[in-house]
Design a protein around this motif. Structure first.
Motif, PDB file in Angstrom:
ATOM      1  N   GLU A  98       6.765   0.535  -3.630  1.00  0.00           N
ATOM      2  CA  GLU A  98       6.306  -0.843  -3.410  1.00  0.00           C
ATOM      3  C   GLU A  98       6.070  -1.583  -4.725  1.00  0.00           C
ATOM      4  O   GLU A  98       6.120  -2.815  -4.770  1.00  0.00           O
ATOM      5  CB  GLU A  98       5.043  -0.869  -2.537  1.00  0.00           C
ATOM      6  CG  GLU A  98       3.806  -0.312  -3.183  1.00  0.00           C
ATOM      7  CD  GLU A  98       3.653   1.206  -3.087  1.00  0.00           C
ATOM      8  OE1 GLU A  98       2.586   1.701  -3.491  1.00  0.00           O
ATOM      9  OE2 GLU A  98       4.581   1.894  -2.617  1.00  0.00           O
ATOM     10  N   LEU A  99       5.837  -0.861  -5.819  1.00  0.00           N
ATOM     11  CA  LEU A  99       5.605  -1.498  -7.114  1.00  0.00           C
ATOM     12  C   LEU A  99       6.835  -2.263  -7.604  1.00  0.00           C
ATOM     13  O   LEU A  99       6.710  -3.209  -8.375  1.00  0.00           O
ATOM     14  CB  LEU A  99       5.170  -0.462  -8.143  1.00  0.00           C
ATOM     15  CG  LEU A  99       3.870   0.277  -7.808  1.00  0.00           C
ATOM     16  CD1 LEU A  99       3.592   1.361  -8.829  1.00  0.00           C
ATOM     17  CD2 LEU A  99       2.714  -0.688  -7.702  1.00  0.00           C
ATOM     18  N   GLY A 125       4.474  -5.094  -5.330  1.00  0.00           N
ATOM     19  CA  GLY A 125       3.345  -4.411  -4.723  1.00  0.00           C
ATOM     20  C   GLY A 125       3.230  -4.599  -3.218  1.00  0.00           C
ATOM     21  O   GLY A 125       2.269  -4.148  -2.619  1.00  0.00           O
TER      22      GLY A 125
END
Length: 91
Positions: A6-7, A11
């Protein structure tokens, strides 16, 4: 996106998307290209390798391993849930 993947997407862990109409049915191969162009924000090389995901990214389609579903050739269905989990960890 989980496990750190997800980064690469600002995010954001969950994306609910409506894919544009196209003559051929959407498959995971097309979805990955769409994700690369529309959602992936940084360090493409940490998520993609060629036209697929990098080794170390687990892909689940409706909670089943994509290897059981046909991997890149799986034809997406309405309301499918596709999850990308990074199993890579830095040290």
């Amino acid at each position: 996106f989980r496990g750190g993947a997800e980064l690469l997407f600002d995010g954001v862990k969950k994306h609910q998307v409506t894919l544009p109409c196209q003559p051929e049915p959407w498959d995971i191969r097309n979805l990955l290209q769409w994700i690369k162009q529309n959602l992936l924000k940084e360090r493409q090389e940490l998520f993609m390798q060629g036209e697929s995901v990098r080794p170390g990214i687990l892909v689940l389609i409706n909670d089943a391993d994509w290897e059981l579903m046909g991997e890149l050739d799986y034809k997406l269905q309405d309301q499918d849930n596709v999850l990308f989990i990074s199993t890579l960890h830095g040290g």
